[in-house]
Design a protein around this motif. Sequence first.
Motif, mmCIF file in Angstrom:
data_model
loop_
_atom_site.group_PDB
_atom_site.id
_atom_site.type_symbol
_atom_site.label_atom_id
_atom_site.label_comp_id
_atom_site.label_asym_id
_atom_site.label_seq_id
_atom_site.Cartn_x
_atom_site.Cartn_y
_atom_site.Cartn_z
ATOM 1 N N ARG A 1 -11.827 -0.539 0.461
ATOM 2 C CA ARG A 1 -11.910 -1.943 0.038
ATOM 3 C C ARG A 1 -13.378 -2.341 -0.143
ATOM 4 N N HIS B 1 -7.175 -1.887 -0.089
ATOM 5 C CA HIS B 1 -6.104 -2.847 0.154
ATOM 6 C C HIS B 1 -6.564 -3.922 1.119
ATOM 7 N N THR B 2 -5.920 -5.062 1.029
ATOM 8 C CA THR B 2 -6.114 -6.086 2.048
ATOM 9 C C THR B 2 -5.303 -5.666 3.274
ATOM 10 N N PRO B 3 -5.615 -6.191 4.436
ATOM 11 C CA PRO B 3 -4.827 -5.845 5.626
ATOM 12 C C PRO B 3 -3.333 -6.153 5.462
ATOM 13 N N ARG C 1 -15.442 -3.629 -3.547
ATOM 14 C CA ARG C 1 -16.310 -4.814 -3.648
ATOM 15 C C ARG C 1 -17.677 -4.420 -4.209
ATOM 16 N N ALA D 1 -7.887 -0.080 4.105
ATOM 17 C CA ALA D 1 -8.234 -1.500 4.247
ATOM 18 C C ALA D 1 -9.712 -1.712 4.512
ATOM 19 N N GLN E 1 -1.567 -6.024 2.688
ATOM 20 C CA GLN E 1 -0.996 -4.983 1.828
ATOM 21 C C GLN E 1 -0.755 -3.699 2.618
ATOM 22 N N SER F 1 0.831 -1.200 0.000
ATOM 23 C CA SER F 1 0.000 0.000 0.000
ATOM 24 C C SER F 1 0.869 1.253 0.000
#
Length: 157
Positions: free
Chosen positions: A95, A129-131, A99, A91, A133, A52
């Motif tokens: 995010r 971002h995913t956690p 979705r 995140a 990332q 990120s």
Amino acid sequence: MEVSKLVNTGYEVIFASLTAPLIAQTIKFFLHLIMDKKVDLRLFTTTGGMPSAHSASVVALSTMVGILRGFDSVEFAIALGYALVVMYDAAGLRRAAGRQAACLNRILDDFYKHEIQAIGGKLKELLGHTPIQVFWGAVLGAIYAFYLHSYFLGFVK
């Protein structure tokens, strides 16, 4: 202006926070190149992905503030609070919005039978971002701030 006059000033904080995302975006580009074997220059200007750039930027900023003003200072507390909000947003909220965009794109694709350009094109899906990332962006930002400060100290006589 001499580099030695910029050491231990706000310029060091600004430089760290502006260059850390450039490093993150460059890492993102090369990870994509290695894993997918494709050159995608858009990765330098898009959001999302590993690591990120948002996290790298705000953690580099807060770490540099901690280095210069002390990790027990009010300035560091403010910078850290800012960093945590930005990372949570990257995140969490963004995010979730990504979705939702993916879901809406599927609905629009079905409804318009693959003539999605008639309504202005697809929504951008890779927003957040995913956690993990976010975590690696934060690690990158902290390590970079410490490295950058020690590098700048080399210019002080």
